[in-house]
Enzyme design. Structure first.
Site, PDB file in Angstrom:
ATOM      1  N   ASP A 176      -4.677   1.886   3.366  1.00 43.26           N
ATOM      2  CA  ASP A 176      -3.812   2.921   2.790  1.00 43.26           C
ATOM      3  C   ASP A 176      -2.329   2.710   3.005  1.00 43.26           C
ATOM      4  OD1 ASP A 176      -5.611   4.420   1.465  1.00 43.26           O
ATOM      5  OD2 ASP A 176      -6.028   5.772   3.135  1.00 43.26           O
ATOM      6  N   SER A 177      -1.906   1.501   3.262  1.00 37.91           N
ATOM      7  CA  SER A 177      -0.455   1.329   3.265  1.00 37.91           C
ATOM      8  C   SER A 177      -0.050   0.738   1.918  1.00 37.91           C
ATOM      9  CB  SER A 177      -0.004   0.443   4.419  1.00 37.91           C
ATOM     10  OG  SER A 177      -0.739  -0.753   4.456  1.00 37.91           O
TER      11      SER A 177
END
Lengths: 600, 377
Positions: free
Chosen positions: A218-219
Site C-alpha cells: 500500500d505505498s
C-alpha cells in the site's frame, strides 16, 4: 380484530386493519395528519403501530398509486421553473416520508420502469441510499461496500479548500490545498453540493505497476516532477494564543518583551523576532524554541517573606514559543479582547507542505497509501505517447479489495481528459463502461486502457502492458511532518526519573513488557539491563538495618535515619523505580530490608 | 558392535543405542559402526538445549503468539440439542487455568469389539445417558388434601429406556429417605412417613424428586453415537470417567474425557499430564496453527510436577514461585507483600522478574555464567 398501538401504547382495536391503515395513510397524504406520523401494520403479530414519537429516522419516497407514480412531468417542469418546492410535493402527497416500520409494508421500485401493479412507492433516486460522502465515490455500485465506507471516510480527511474565507479565520490545526481541482469523473452529488467551490483533490495520471519494491504494501510512488509542478502542495496553519489573565490582588499577565530579571528568562536570541509590543512581526521565519508572543506573569506565591522584599522583580516568564520540531512563518497577527475583557493575542503560523516520503494519499475508493519513494521525472516510466504517470500504484492492492470502480474511474478519467469533458460516474446511474471503452478506442488508444510503457532509466520496453489512466487523488491530513519523532536523550519525569511519554513531550519510545520478553528469550541479559538503565541511580544503603541511608554532600557524611551515625553505609546501583517501590513498601508499613553481599 | 555400544552407554540414551542396533546392517565393519555412533552423538549433542536458555519464556511466547490468532467460536453439533464444545482460546484458558468446573465437558467413549461395530449401539447409548425422574415424568402434582405428591409417568419414554415403575420406586426409596412410595394408576404417589408435614415441605420434596437419578451414569447429560472411520463410538456431553470405565462394553484404553481433573482422580497424575498435552495440542491443531509439542509438554510438566494438578493462576503455579517480588508482580501484589513481611521472607533474587525490577542482569543467557576463581589457601 387487530390491536392498535399509538406510540407503543394500546389504544383499541381495528376490525379491518388493512383498510384502517390505508385510510390513515390517505388522511396523512391529504395533509390532515402530520408527515412525521408513521403507520405500519404487522400481519404476523396482527397489530397496527402508529408512531408519532420523535427520534425516528424517516426517508422520502415518491408515492405510487395504481401502478403510476404521482410525480408527473408537470411537477418536474414546475420545479425547474422554481414555481413549487420540495415542501409543496410533500404537502400534495406526491412525496412521503417512511420510517423503518412503515417501510416493511411498502413495495419500493428502484427505477420508474420497474413499477408494477403491487408497487407502492418509487425511489426518488437510487443514489439516496448513500450518504453525502459515499455519493461522491464514482461508480460506487462496482465496489465492495466496505470499500465505500473506507472511501467516504478517507474523503473526510482530504485536504482541500475547506472554507473560502480561510485567510481571515483563526482555525486550529487546518490545511489548505494549493491547487485543488474538480474531479473529471464526477457524480451528480458533485453538482448538487457545489463541489467546485470547495474541491479537495487533484486529477492525476496513475499507472498500475510495481516499481523496485518501493510501492509494496500500500505505498505509492510519486513523480518528483509532478511535485515540483505543485501536486499535493498544501499549507498547514497553526495558531498560537496568549491571554492576559487577571489574578487576585490586582495582578495580571503582561504581553511584552520579558526583562532579563524575569524568572525563567530564556536568551536574547529567542526573543529576537518580537516587536516592541511583545508580539512577533509578520512574515518572520520561526524555528523551534523561538518565542512568538512574549509574556510575563506575576509570581505564583506571594506569601513568603522573600517575595515581599523583591516583589516587583520576581515576575515569571510565560511566553508562548514554538515547541520541539515545529517551524513556520508568521502569517497573521490578531490582537483583540475576550469575553472578560482581557487582552487576547492570536498569532497564526503558516507552513508550506510539499509532499514527501511518508505523506498519505488516497483515491476515492478506500485505496489509501503512503508515499514510499519520490522518483525524479527522468527516471519515471513513460508511455509510447510520452505520458509520465504522476503516481505509480501497486497492482497487489486490487484483487483482494475488489475495488472495480477504481479501475473504471481510471478508464473514465482517461476518456474525460482526452475528449475534454466530465464523465458522469453517479452510482447506479453512470456512463456505462462499454461506452467509455468504445470512446477510448475511437480516440486512438487501446480499448482496455493498457499501454506500452518504457523503463525511465534504461529506456527498455516493459514486457507487460501497463494499465494507465487518469483519476482523482486526495492528499490526506496525516503528514509525516506532524508525526516524525525520535529521541536519544531528553526530558525525564520528575517522579520516576524515567523518560517522558509522547511526541509532544519529546518522549522516549517504550520498550514494553513483550519487548522485554524477547530480550530474555534471546538470553541477552546484559543488553536488557542496559535498555532499562534509563532511571538507574546509586543509593546509599545502611549495613545495619538494610534501609536506604542518607548522604549529605554539604557536610560530606553519610548516616542512617534509623541507626544514626557510625554505621557502615555502602552504595548500590538500582533503578530509581525500585527505590520508589521500597518507599511504597514503607508506606504500607512493611520493612524492606536490603541484605548486601559482595558480588566479587 | 557390542564394545562400541558399551562405550557410548553413558553418552547416548539407551533408546538411541537400541535404534542404531536395529537399523545397522548385519556385518558392518567396526570403523563404519564407530562413524555412525560418532555422527549420532554429534546430532544428539546439537539437539540439546544449552544451559541458560530460557525454555519457559520461549514456550510462553510460542503458545501465546498463536493464541492471539485464535477465534472465540463455540462449536455446535448439528441436530443435537444443547451439545456444544468449547474450542479455541476459551478452551486453552480452561485447561491451563486448571479449572475444576468445565464449561462444556465431554467424553469420547470407545467400545470393545462387537459393540464398536455397531452392536446394540443405541441401547448402550441410552444406558449411559443419565435419566432423572423429570425426564420420564409427564407431571408432578401435590395433592393438598393428604399431602401426597403424584408423579405421572410417560409410558412410551419408559419403554424406550427400558425402565419399569418398579425401578423408579426402587430408586426413589433408595435416594430419599422417609417416604412411602406406591404405584398408583400407572403413576407414582409419594407420601411422607412423618406425621406433621406442611405444604411447604411437600413442595420442597417435589423439587427434590425431580432430580432423582433413575438410570444411566450420573453427569452424562447427552449422548451422541457416531461413526468415525470404520468404528462406532459414543460422544457425550457431561463427563463421568470413573463410572463409564466400569462398563464392560467400553474400551478403557482409549476412552477419554475433556475433564482433566477427572483423569487425574481416576488414572493418576501422569495421565493428567498427557491429557493436558493432548487437549492443548488438539485445540491448536484444530485452529490450523502450529506449535511444537515440546512447548506444551513443558507447560504440562509445570502444571503437574507437584503430583497434583495446578493451574497457571495466582492460586496455582504462580503461588509456588520462591521470589516474593516475582509473585507480587503477577496479580494481587499487596497480599503477597504483606504475607511475605509477616513471615520475614527473603528474596534471593534468583530469577528474571526481580532482577529486571532492580535493574540487575537477569541470570539467564549471557547473564548466567560467572567467574570461578581458585582461592589462595
Amino acid at each position: 380484530m387487530a390491536e392498535v398501538y399509538l406510540n407503543s401504547k394500546f389504544v383499541g382495536y381495528a376490525d379491518d386493519p388493512r383498510e384502517y391503515v390505508r385510510k390513515l395513510r390517505e388522511t396523512r397524504r391529504a395533509g390532515a395528519l402530520g408527515q412525521s406520523v408513521s403507520v405500519a401494520y404487522d400481519p404476523r403479530a396482527d397489530r397496527v403501530e402508529v408512531e408519532a414519537a420523535r427520534g425516528r429516522a424517516q426517508r422520502p419516497l415518491i408515492v405510487v398509486k395504481d401502478g403510476k407514480p404521482l410525480l408527473a412531468e408537470r411537477h418536474i417542469r414546475q420545479l425547474e421553473k422554481n414555481e413549487i418546492s420540495w415542501s409543496d410535493l410533500v404537502k400534495e402527497g406526491v412525496v412521503e416520508y417512511l420510517d423503518a416500520a412503515e417501510e416493511e409494508n411498502a413495495t419500493v421500485a428502484f427505477f420508474e420502469n420497474e413499477v408494477a401493479a403491487e408497487t407502492t412507492h418509487l425511489e426518488i433516486m437510487p443514489l439516496d441510499i448513500l450518504g453525502y460522502c459515499t455519493s461522491l465515490v464514482p461508480y460506487g455500485n462496482f465496489n465492495q461496500s466496505t470499500r465505500l465506507n473506507a472511501g467516504s471516510k478517507n474523503q473526510k480527511q482530504a485536504l482541500g479548500l475547506y472554507a473560502a474565507n480561510y485567510a481571515v479565520r483563526m482555525d486550529m490545526d487546518v490545511n489548505v490545498m494549493h491547487h485543488a481541482q474538480k474531479p473529471i469523473v464526477e457524480t451528480i452529488m458533485h453538482d448538487i453540493c457545489n463541489y467546485d467551490s470547495h474541491p479537495a483533490g487533484q486529477n492525476v495520471v496513475i499507472a498500475i505497476m510495481s516499481y523496485k519494491g518501493y510501492n509494496m504494501e500500500d505505498s505509492i510512488i510519486l513523480n518528483g516532477g509532478s511535485i515540483q509542478r505543485g501536486f499535493g502542495r498544501s499549507t498547514y496553519y497553526r495558531p498560537a494564543i496568549a491571554e492576559e489573565l487577571r489574578y487576585s490582588g490586582g495582578l495580571m499577565d503582561e504581553v511584552c518583551i520579558p526583562d532579563k530579571e524575569v524568572k525563567g528568562y530564556k536568551s536574547e536570541k529567542d526573543y529576537r523576532y518580537l516587536e516592541e509590543d511583545g508580539i512577533i512581526s509578520q512574515e518572520a521565519k520561526v524555528k523551534e524554541g523561538d518565542v512568538i508572543i512574549g509574556k510575563t506573569s506575576p509570581p505564583r506565591f506571594l506569601s513568603s517573606m522573600e517575595d515581599y522584599n523583591l516583589a516587583t522583580s520576581t515576575r515569571r516568564e510565560s511566553s508562548i514559543g514554538l515547541k520541539h520540531g515545529e517551524e513556520g512563518i508568521v502569517d497573521f497577527v490578531l490582537i483583540t479582547e475576550n469575553e472578560e475583557g482581557n487582552k487576547l493575542v492570536q498569532v497564526r503560523l503558516r507552513d508550506q507542505r510539499i509532499p514527501e516520503i511518508g505523506d498519505k494519499f488516497t483515491s476515492r475508493h478506500g485505496q489509501k497509501g503512503v508515499a514510499g519513494l519520490i522518483v525524479p521525472q527522468a527516471d519515471m516510466p513513460f508511455s509510447a505517447s510520452g505520458i509520465v504517470p504522476d503516481i505509480i500504484f501497486s497492482p497487489h492492492g486490487i484483487p483482494s479489495r475488489m475495488t472495480i470502480a477504481h479501475l473504471i474511474e481510471m478508464l473514465g478519467g482517461k476518456v474525460g481528459s482526452l475528449s475534454g469533458r466530465y464523465i458522469n460516474g453517479t452510482t447506479f446511474d453512470a456512463e456505462p463502461e462499454e461506452k467509455l471503452r468504445k470512446e477510448l478506442q475511437s480516440l486512438g488508444f487501446r480499448e482496455n486502457g493498457v499501454e506500452t510503457m518504457y523503463n525511465g532509466q534504461t529506456g527498455e520496453e516493459y514486457q507487460a502492458k501497463i494499465y494507465i489512466g487518469n483519476m482523482y487523488y486526495l492528499k490526506l491530513k496525516h503528514m509525516v511532518a506532524n508525526k516524525i519523532h525520535s529521541r536519544a536523550r531528553g526530558p525525564i519525569q520528575l517522579l520516576t526519573r524515567q523518560p517522558t511519554e509522547g511526541r509532544a513531550k519529546e518522549g522516549g519510545l517504550r520498550l514494553g513488557e513483550m519487548e522485554k520478553d524477547t530480550f530474555i528469550a534471546h538470553g541477552a541479559s546484559l543488553l536488557l539491563k542496559e535498555r532499562f538503565d534509563s532511571d538507574k541511580t546509586v543509593v546509599p544503603v545502611c549495613e545495619g538495618c538494610g534501609i536506604i541511608a542518607i548522604k549529605d554532600d554539604h557536610k560530606n557524611r553519610t548516616y542512617c535515619p534509623v541507626c544514626g551515625d557510625g554505621v557502615e553505609v555502602n552504595f548500590i546501583e538500582v533503578s530509581y523505580a525500585f527505590k520508589l517501590m521500597l518507599d511504597e513498601f514503607k508506606s504500607l508499613g512493611l520493612y524492606p530490608k536490603l541484605e548486601l553481599t559482595s558480588k566479587y | 558392535m557390542e564394545t562400541i555400544a558399551k562405550e557410548y552407554a553413558d553418552k547416548l540414551p539407551k533408546k538411541l543405542i537400541d535404534e542404531i542396533n536395529e537399523h545397522l546392517p548385519k556385518g558392518a565393519s567396526q570403523a563404519k559402526i564407530r562413524k555412525v555412533f560418532e555422527a549420532v552423538q554429534k546430532e544428539y549433542e546439537s539437539a540439546k538445549i544449552s544451559p541458560g536458555e530460557c525454555v519457559g519464556l520461549i514456550a510462553a511466547e510460542s503458545i501465546g503468539e498463536p493464541g492471539t490468532q485464535m477465534t472465540l467460536n463455540t462449536f455446535h453439533f448439528a441436530g443435537v440439542a444443547e451439545m456444544n464444545v468449547t474450542v479455541g482460546l476459551p478452551r486453552i484458558i480452561e485447561i491451563l487455568d486448571g479449572r475444576k468446573e468445565l464449561k462444556n465437558s465431554m467424553m469420547e467413549i470407545y467400545l470393545k469389539k462387537p459393540y464398536s461395530e455397531g452392536k446394540n449401539l443405541k441401547e448402550l447409548a441410552l444406558q449411559i445417558k443419565e435419566t432423572t425422574l423429570s425426564h420420564i415424568a409427564t407431571e408432578f402434582t401435590i395433592n393438598i388434601a393428604d399431602l401426597t405428591i403424584e408423579v405421572g409417568l410417560d409410558k412410551q419414554k419408559m419403554k424406550d429406556l427400558g425402565i419399569t415403575p418398579a425401578m423408579v420406586i426402587a430408586s426413589i426409596t433408595k435416594q430419599v429417605k422417609g417416604f412411602n412410595v406406591k404405584e398408583k394408576d400407572g403413576g407414582i404417589s409419594v407420601k411422607t412417613k412423618s406425621k406433621d408435614e406442611s405444604l411447604n415441605e411437600a413442595y420442597k420434596a417435589k423439587e427434590r424428586l425431580k432430580d432423582i437419578h433413575v438410570k444411566g451414569i450420573l453427569g452424562i447429560r447427552q449422548v451422541l453415537p457416531l461413526k468415525r472411520g470404520d468404528e462406532y463410538l459414543i460422544i457425550t456431553a457431561g463427563s463421568n470417567l470413573g463410572d463409564v470405565l466400569q462398563l464392560e462394553q467400553v474400551d478403557a484404553h482409549r476412552t477419554t474425557t475433556s475433564d482433566i481433573y477427572e483423569i487425574q482422580n481416576v488414572l493418576g497424575i501422569e495421565a493428567a499430564r498427557q491429557a493436558i498435552i493432548n487437549e492443548v495440542a488438539k485445540v491448536i491443531d484444530s485452529q490450523g496453527l502450529n506449535v511444537d509439542i515440546r512447548h506444551i509438554m513443558l507447560v504440562a510438566d509445570g502444571m503437574t510436577v507437584s503430583g497434583e494438578m495446578r493451574g497457571i493462576t495466582r492460586y496455582g503455579v504462580v503461588s509456588e514461585k520462591s521470589s516474593v517480588l516475582a509473585r507480587a508482580s503477577f496479580e494481587t501484589p499487596i497480599k503477597h507483600l504483606i504475607n511475605a513481611a509477616l513471615t520475614g521472607e527473603v528474596d534471593r533474587l534468583t530469577s528474571v522478574v526481580e532482577n529486571v525490577m532492580i535493574n540487575q542482569p537477569v541470570p539467564i543467557g549471557t547473564g548466567l555464567p560467572g567467574l570461578v576463581s581458585k582461592q589462595k589457601k
